[in-house]
Design an enzyme around this catalytic site. Structure first.
Site, PDB file in Angstrom:
ATOM      1  N   HIS A   1      -5.967 -70.917  96.048  1.00 28.28           N
ATOM      2  CA  HIS A   1      -4.990 -71.324  97.058  1.00 28.28           C
ATOM      3  C   HIS A   1      -3.785 -70.399  97.019  1.00 28.28           C
ATOM      4  O   HIS A   1      -3.380 -69.918  95.967  1.00 28.28           O
ATOM      5  CB  HIS A   1      -4.549 -72.779  96.870  1.00 28.28           C
TER       6      HIS A   1
ATOM      7  N   ASP B   1       2.135 -79.229 100.211  1.00 27.18           N
ATOM      8  CA  ASP B   1       2.006 -79.536  98.784  1.00 27.18           C
ATOM      9  C   ASP B   1       2.590 -80.923  98.519  1.00 27.18           C
ATOM     10  O   ASP B   1       3.650 -81.286  99.044  1.00 27.18           O
ATOM     11  CB  ASP B   1       2.739 -78.483  97.954  1.00 27.18           C
TER      12      ASP B   1
ATOM     13  N   GLU C   1      -3.263 -75.057  88.206  1.00 26.36           N
ATOM     14  CA  GLU C   1      -3.654 -76.438  87.898  1.00 26.36           C
ATOM     15  C   GLU C   1      -4.931 -76.844  88.613  1.00 26.36           C
ATOM     16  O   GLU C   1      -5.710 -77.638  88.075  1.00 26.36           O
ATOM     17  CB  GLU C   1      -2.537 -77.407  88.312  1.00 26.36           C
ATOM     18  N   VAL C   2      -5.105 -76.370  89.837  1.00 28.09           N
ATOM     19  CA  VAL C   2      -6.270 -76.776  90.631  1.00 28.09           C
ATOM     20  C   VAL C   2      -7.218 -75.580  90.766  1.00 28.09           C
ATOM     21  O   VAL C   2      -6.848 -74.547  91.342  1.00 28.09           O
ATOM     22  CB  VAL C   2      -5.834 -77.269  92.033  1.00 28.09           C
TER      23      VAL C   2
ATOM     24  N   ASN D   1      -1.450 -68.460  91.795  1.00 33.59           N
ATOM     25  CA  ASN D   1      -1.568 -68.628  90.353  1.00 33.59           C
ATOM     26  C   ASN D   1      -3.035 -68.499  89.960  1.00 33.59           C
ATOM     27  O   ASN D   1      -3.917 -68.985  90.676  1.00 33.59           O
ATOM     28  CB  ASN D   1      -1.034 -70.005  89.932  1.00 33.59           C
TER      29      ASN D   1
HETATM   30  P1  5GP Z   1      -1.443 -74.466  91.069  1.00 30.88           P
HETATM   31  O1  5GP Z   1      -0.614 -74.787  89.881  1.00 30.88           O
HETATM   32  O2  5GP Z   1      -2.906 -74.746  90.841  1.00 30.88           O
HETATM   33  O3  5GP Z   1      -1.202 -73.084  91.601  1.00 30.88           O
HETATM   34  O4  5GP Z   1      -0.947 -75.407  92.232  1.00 30.88           O
HETATM   35  C1  5GP Z   1      -1.572 -76.612  92.564  1.00 30.88           C
HETATM   36  C2  5GP Z   1      -0.685 -77.303  93.556  1.00 30.88           C
HETATM   37  O5  5GP Z   1      -1.426 -78.352  94.144  1.00 30.88           O
HETATM   38  C3  5GP Z   1       0.577 -77.930  92.946  1.00 30.88           C
HETATM   39  O6  5GP Z   1       1.732 -77.379  93.564  1.00 30.88           O
HETATM   40  C4  5GP Z   1       0.404 -79.419  93.225  1.00 30.88           C
HETATM   41  O7  5GP Z   1       1.629 -80.055  93.563  1.00 30.88           O
HETATM   42  C5  5GP Z   1      -0.572 -79.439  94.382  1.00 30.88           C
HETATM   43  N1  5GP Z   1      -1.418 -80.620  94.432  1.00 30.88           N
HETATM   44  C6  5GP Z   1      -2.143 -81.149  93.396  1.00 30.88           C
HETATM   45  N2  5GP Z   1      -2.835 -82.225  93.812  1.00 30.88           N
HETATM   46  C7  5GP Z   1      -2.542 -82.390  95.133  1.00 30.88           C
HETATM   47  C8  5GP Z   1      -2.955 -83.345  96.116  1.00 30.88           C
HETATM   48  O8  5GP Z   1      -3.724 -84.276  95.870  1.00 30.88           O
HETATM   49  N3  5GP Z   1      -2.452 -83.180  97.369  1.00 30.88           N
HETATM   50  C9  5GP Z   1      -1.591 -82.169  97.697  1.00 30.88           C
HETATM   51  N4  5GP Z   1      -1.144 -82.127  98.959  1.00 30.88           N
HETATM   52  N5  5GP Z   1      -1.185 -81.255  96.788  1.00 30.88           N
HETATM   53  C10 5GP Z   1      -1.645 -81.363  95.529  1.00 30.88           C
END
Ligand code: 5GP
Ligand code: ZN
Length: 116
Positions: free
Chosen positions: A102, A32, A97-98, A89
């Site tokens: 995952h 991450d 967020e993404v 999440n």
């Molecule tokens: P979510 O909130 O969707 O469960 O977690 C998304 C995660 O993706 C976050 O912990 C964030 O730090 C990580 N993340 C977002 N963009 C990138 C990226 O470009 N590269 C990497 N390695 N992690 C990312």
């Protein structure tokens, strides 16, 4: 299978750089970018699945593999014995967020954040 606008699809394809920690025919895992603990790995299916609500019966092998991969990565990174947290999440209330499914593998220290 992939979404050209998806940041994690771009990471899987190598269009955005990442630190890979694991790969097989179904999954890709990388560190991450904003780690919440000394170990923070994201385990993602190579197939673009938006979130847990979009998993179908035909994705069950992928979904199961995410957990066996988490176990193998935890062992490889030497956090298996002390333990770790796995988080998926989902959606707005889950603070996803993404929008590409995952599994967060977080460890290397005692967890500090309560659930919920
Ligand atoms: P979510 O909130 O969707 O469960 O977690 C998304 C995660 O993706 C976050 O912990 C964030 O730090 C990580 N993340 C977002 N963009 C990138 C990226 O470009 N590269 C990497 N390695 N992690 C990312
Ligand atoms: Zn994607």
């Amino acid at each position: 299978m992939q979404d050209p606008d998806c940041i994690f699809c771009k990471i899987i394809n190598g269009d955005i750089p990442s630190t890979k920690v694991y790969e097989d025919e179904l999954l890709f895992a990388f560190n991450d970018i904003n780690p919440a603990a000394p170990v923070h790995v994201l385990i993602v299916p190579k197939k673009h699945i938006q979130d847990n609500n979009h998993i179908t019966a035909e994705d069950e092998v992928i979904a199961g593999r995410m957990f066996t991969a988490a176990k193998e990565i935890a062992s490889q990174l030497k956090i298996a014995e002390d333990g770790y947290r796995l988080i998926i999440n989902t959606g707005r209330h889950g603070h996803q967020e993404v929008p590409h499914l995952h599994l967060h593998l977080i460890g290397g220290q005692p967890m500090q954040h309560p659930m919920g």
